[in-house]
Design a protein around this motif. Structure first.
Motif, PDB file in Angstrom:
ATOM      1  N   THR A   1       0.870  -1.165   0.000  1.00 22.51           N
ATOM      2  CA  THR A   1       0.000   0.000   0.000  1.00 22.51           C
ATOM      3  C   THR A   1       0.906   1.213   0.000  1.00 22.51           C
ATOM      4  O   THR A   1       1.998   1.183   0.580  1.00 22.51           O
ATOM      5  N   MET A   2       0.502   2.265  -0.681  1.00 25.33           N
ATOM      6  CA  MET A   2       1.333   3.465  -0.784  1.00 25.33           C
ATOM      7  C   MET A   2       0.548   4.660  -0.280  1.00 25.33           C
ATOM      8  O   MET A   2      -0.666   4.758  -0.480  1.00 25.33           O
ATOM      9  N   LEU A   3       1.250   5.583   0.371  1.00 21.21           N
ATOM     10  CA  LEU A   3       0.591   6.644   1.128  1.00 21.21           C
ATOM     11  C   LEU A   3       0.224   7.863   0.287  1.00 21.21           C
ATOM     12  O   LEU A   3      -0.679   8.605   0.639  1.00 21.21           O
ATOM     13  N   SER A   4       0.918   8.056  -0.812  1.00 15.47           N
ATOM     14  CA  SER A   4       0.643   9.216  -1.645  1.00 15.47           C
ATOM     15  C   SER A   4      -0.461   8.906  -2.657  1.00 15.47           C
ATOM     16  O   SER A   4      -0.427   7.872  -3.332  1.00 15.47           O
ATOM     17  N   LYS A   5      -1.406   9.796  -2.766  1.00 14.00           N
ATOM     18  CA  LYS A   5      -2.469   9.643  -3.769  1.00 14.00           C
ATOM     19  C   LYS A   5      -1.880   9.534  -5.167  1.00 14.00           C
ATOM     20  O   LYS A   5      -2.408   8.810  -6.021  1.00 14.00           O
ATOM     21  N   GLU A   6      -0.775  10.222  -5.418  1.00 12.16           N
ATOM     22  CA  GLU A   6      -0.168  10.259  -6.744  1.00 12.16           C
ATOM     23  C   GLU A   6       0.403   8.906  -7.171  1.00 12.16           C
ATOM     24  O   GLU A   6       0.688   8.694  -8.351  1.00 12.16           O
ATOM     25  N   ASN A   7       0.589   7.978  -6.222  1.00  7.32           N
ATOM     26  CA  ASN A   7       1.127   6.656  -6.546  1.00  7.32           C
ATOM     27  C   ASN A   7       0.062   5.639  -6.944  1.00  7.32           C
ATOM     28  O   ASN A   7       0.392   4.537  -7.403  1.00  7.32           O
ATOM     29  N   GLN A   8      -1.215   5.956  -6.769  1.00  9.32           N
ATOM     30  CA  GLN A   8      -2.231   4.911  -6.799  1.00  9.32           C
ATOM     31  C   GLN A   8      -2.477   4.316  -8.175  1.00  9.32           C
ATOM     32  O   GLN A   8      -2.668   3.106  -8.317  1.00  9.32           O
ATOM     33  N   HIS A   9      -2.468   5.128  -9.226  1.00  9.68           N
ATOM     34  CA  HIS A   9      -2.718   4.582 -10.561  1.00  9.68           C
ATOM     35  C   HIS A   9      -1.577   3.678 -10.995  1.00  9.68           C
ATOM     36  O   HIS A   9      -1.800   2.554 -11.473  1.00  9.68           O
ATOM     37  N   GLU A  10      -0.334   4.116 -10.807  1.00 10.92           N
ATOM     38  CA  GLU A  10       0.783   3.288 -11.237  1.00 10.92           C
ATOM     39  C   GLU A  10       0.897   2.026 -10.391  1.00 10.92           C
ATOM     40  O   GLU A  10       1.314   0.970 -10.896  1.00 10.92           O
TER      41      GLU A  10
ATOM     42  N   TRP B   1      -3.946   5.533   5.985  1.00 16.88           N
ATOM     43  CA  TRP B   1      -3.575   6.727   6.741  1.00 16.88           C
ATOM     44  C   TRP B   1      -4.220   7.992   6.155  1.00 16.88           C
ATOM     45  O   TRP B   1      -5.415   8.204   6.298  1.00 16.88           O
ATOM     46  N   PHE B   2      -3.440   8.850   5.503  1.00 19.00           N
ATOM     47  CA  PHE B   2      -3.967  10.117   4.991  1.00 19.00           C
ATOM     48  C   PHE B   2      -4.900   9.913   3.797  1.00 19.00           C
ATOM     49  O   PHE B   2      -5.574  10.854   3.368  1.00 19.00           O
ATOM     50  N   LEU B   3      -4.925   8.700   3.256  1.00 22.30           N
ATOM     51  CA  LEU B   3      -5.827   8.392   2.145  1.00 22.30           C
ATOM     52  C   LEU B   3      -7.207   7.968   2.623  1.00 22.30           C
ATOM     53  O   LEU B   3      -8.103   7.767   1.805  1.00 22.30           O
ATOM     54  N   ASN B   4      -7.372   7.829   3.934  1.00 24.93           N
ATOM     55  CA  ASN B   4      -8.633   7.309   4.458  1.00 24.93           C
ATOM     56  C   ASN B   4      -9.673   8.431   4.588  1.00 24.93           C
ATOM     57  O   ASN B   4     -10.233   8.675   5.652  1.00 24.93           O
ATOM     58  N   ASN B   5      -9.880   9.115   3.478  1.00 18.80           N
ATOM     59  CA  ASN B   5     -10.928  10.122   3.372  1.00 18.80           C
ATOM     60  C   ASN B   5     -11.913   9.661   2.302  1.00 18.80           C
ATOM     61  O   ASN B   5     -11.493   9.105   1.276  1.00 18.80           O
ATOM     62  N   PRO B   6     -13.210   9.876   2.501  1.00 19.07           N
ATOM     63  CA  PRO B   6     -14.209   9.312   1.586  1.00 19.07           C
ATOM     64  C   PRO B   6     -13.961   9.608   0.111  1.00 19.07           C
ATOM     65  O   PRO B   6     -14.079   8.709  -0.734  1.00 19.07           O
ATOM     66  N   SER B   7     -13.612  10.840  -0.225  1.00 19.88           N
ATOM     67  CA  SER B   7     -13.419  11.179  -1.641  1.00 19.88           C
ATOM     68  C   SER B   7     -12.254  10.403  -2.236  1.00 19.88           C
ATOM     69  O   SER B   7     -12.304   9.959  -3.394  1.00 19.88           O
ATOM     70  N   ILE B   8     -11.194  10.213  -1.455  1.00 21.36           N
ATOM     71  CA  ILE B   8     -10.019   9.497  -1.951  1.00 21.36           C
ATOM     72  C   ILE B   8     -10.277   7.990  -1.981  1.00 21.36           C
ATOM     73  O   ILE B   8      -9.862   7.289  -2.914  1.00 21.36           O
ATOM     74  N   ILE B   9     -10.954   7.469  -0.954  1.00 23.89           N
ATOM     75  CA  ILE B   9     -11.305   6.049  -0.946  1.00 23.89           C
ATOM     76  C   ILE B   9     -12.106   5.693  -2.194  1.00 23.89           C
ATOM     77  O   ILE B   9     -11.852   4.685  -2.860  1.00 23.89           O
ATOM     78  N   GLU B  10     -13.065   6.549  -2.526  1.00 27.91           N
ATOM     79  CA  GLU B  10     -13.898   6.264  -3.701  1.00 27.91           C
ATOM     80  C   GLU B  10     -13.066   6.296  -4.984  1.00 27.91           C
ATOM     81  O   GLU B  10     -13.160   5.387  -5.826  1.00 27.91           O
ATOM     82  N   GLU B  11     -12.242   7.309  -5.145  1.00 29.22           N
ATOM     83  CA  GLU B  11     -11.427   7.406  -6.356  1.00 29.22           C
ATOM     84  C   GLU B  11     -10.478   6.213  -6.475  1.00 29.22           C
ATOM     85  O   GLU B  11     -10.364   5.597  -7.550  1.00 29.22           O
ATOM     86  N   MET B  12      -9.784   5.883  -5.381  1.00 24.87           N
ATOM     87  CA  MET B  12      -8.829   4.770  -5.406  1.00 24.87           C
ATOM     88  C   MET B  12      -9.510   3.441  -5.701  1.00 24.87           C
ATOM     89  O   MET B  12      -9.010   2.627  -6.486  1.00 24.87           O
ATOM     90  N   THR B  13     -10.657   3.215  -5.063  1.00 22.24           N
ATOM     91  CA  THR B  13     -11.344   1.939  -5.248  1.00 22.24           C
ATOM     92  C   THR B  13     -11.868   1.805  -6.667  1.00 22.24           C
ATOM     93  O   THR B  13     -11.826   0.710  -7.263  1.00 22.24           O
ATOM     94  N   ARG B  14     -12.343   2.890  -7.237  1.00 18.34           N
ATOM     95  CA  ARG B  14     -12.783   2.846  -8.645  1.00 18.34           C
ATOM     96  C   ARG B  14     -11.609   2.561  -9.576  1.00 18.34           C
ATOM     97  O   ARG B  14     -11.716   1.748 -10.512  1.00 18.34           O
TER      98      ARG B  14
END
Length: 414
Positions: free
Chosen positions: A299-308, A326-339
């Motif tokens: 798992t990676m902490l930066s939002k910018e790492n998620q697609h790669e 951690w800092f990604l555990n916000n609803p808007s980010i959870i939704e984007e990452m999971t999609r």
């Protein structure tokens, strides 16, 4: 039974997610055997480091002055500042409200003393059962650090006697500060040197294997900085490739890397002082490619790492990506990452873990995440129904059981 329309689909998905039994694959909570290391109750929720950091956004109190106060005094200040003087809209603060509501307490009263009385009246065994029941969690994986002087004696003298709490061997001190921690290994009877000679490598491997077996650890884990790189000319790189990788392969357990923590960018905030940075996906690719017989969880902490990271998981079946850390555990980010993950990997990932440090947090972290994951699943099933694909209730249950539990266990058993 086949799903006949979108209204039925929504109901089936929401009900199935609500009833699913979850394996929470990464937490910082402990079984009762670990005594004071098991944190629970309203004051622990309020002094959680997320809330502490947010408190200082508003307060001018000196850091040292705050941390000299008792836990209850700190909780009083945080309650007054984040809940009374300002609306509790951030995710971590809202989470406290979710816990209180799910426990049946009167959130509208805003009466902190009444909440304390409730928790004071609870017997711990009963409360652990209640939290597991409300959250839908059937088992959690702890974070178990052999270098922790409070935790280590428990493993040596008592052990963990609650089967709902599984172990993971945490090796941050070994990998991130070997120059300081090798002396502890010497104290424990391992013949290691500071320069990590060949004999030391064998002894470190023995140390790792001993602790995996002592704890019955499901995996090894480490939190790593954004600069983490392998291969490189460093003690950490040598330890990973010469010690961690061989022992994980021999014992058939994954190596879990949590990448992207900038430690103590504001040391005065103590545990709340860590920050985030973009990691290097090349290291993950190198490890997965060079050691195909090993299993890696990342798992990676930066939002910018998620697609790669999601793309990398498409290339390596020995890689399991997990959670919104951690800092990604916000609803808007959870939704984007999971999609991103579902659209890239189908259902072959682990969408969430709680990372809970306080027992009660299992309630809000899973309540909030399940709602988001349900929404995404409904959208994805709707898409395939639009193409005349028939989906059944049984298939939906299978899929939901997999992403909330079975994917983890099947990866372990490969």
């Amino acid at each position: 039974m086949a799903i006949k329309d979108k209204e039925m689909l929504k109901k089936v998905v929401e009900n199935t997610v609500e009833e699913v039994k979850i394996t929470d694959i990464h937490t910082h909570i402990y079984s009762k055997d670990f005594g004071e290391l098991l944190l629970w109750g309203i004051d622990e929720l309020l002094v959680y480091h997320y809330l502490v950091a947010e408190f200082f956004r508003y307060s001018s109190i000196e850091y040292d002055e705050f941390f000299k106060k008792t836990k209850r005094e700190q909780a009083d200040l945080i309650w007054q500042t984040l809940f009374i003087e300002h609306s509790p809209v951030s995710e971590s603060v809202r989470g406290v409200l979710t816990v209180l509501k799910k426990l049946g307490l009167d959130v509208e009263s805003r009466n902190l003393d009444e909440y304390r009385q409730y928790f004071d009246s609870m017997e711990l065994n009963d409360y652990i059962d209640k939290v597991f029941e409300i959250s839908g969690v059937k088992e959690v994986v702890m974070t178990n650090d052999p270098f922790d002087d409070k935790e280590s004696p428990v493993w040596n003298e008592i052990g963990n006697n609650d089967s709902r709490f599984k172990a993971a061997l945490r090796i941050d001190p070994l990998l991130n500060s070997y120059e300081d921690s090798y002396n502890r290994l010497v104290e424990w009877g391992y013949n290691v040197t500071k320069d990590l000679d060949q004999n030391s490598i064998e002894e470190v491997k023995r140390f790792l294997a001993d602790n995996v077996k002592k704890m019955d650890a499901l995996y090894m884990a480490v939190s790593l900085p954004p600069s983490f790189c392998i291969p490189e000319d460093s003690l950490r790189s040598r330890l990973v490739e010469n010690c961690v990788i061989p022992v994980c392969r021999e014992l058939n357990i994954p190596f879990a890397m949590m990448i992207g923590v900038n430690k103590l960018v504001n040391y005065k905030l103590q545990l709340a002082g860590d920050s985030v940075g973009k990691g290097n996906i090349r290291t993950v690719e190198y490890l997965c490619n060079t050691y195909p017989e090993n299993k890696f969880m990342v798992t990676m902490l930066s939002k910018e790492n998620q697609h790669e990271l999601a793309i990398t998981a498409r290339k390596f079946r020995n890689l399991m990506i997990f959670g919104c850390w951690w800092f990604l555990n916000n609803p808007s980010i959870i939704e984007e990452m999971t999609r991103i993950r579902m659209e890239t990997l189908g259902l072959s990932f682990i969408p969430q873990h709680s990372d809970a440090r306080v027992l009660d947090q299992l309630i809000y972290k899973w309540d909030h995440s399940k709602k988001i994951i349900s929404k995404i699943l409904i959208d994805k099933y709707s898409d395939i129904m639009d193409n005349d694909w028939t989906i059944t209730e049984e298939e939906i249950k299978r899929d939901i059981d997999n992403i909330f539990s079975n994917n983890f266990w099947e990866f372990l058993n490969k």
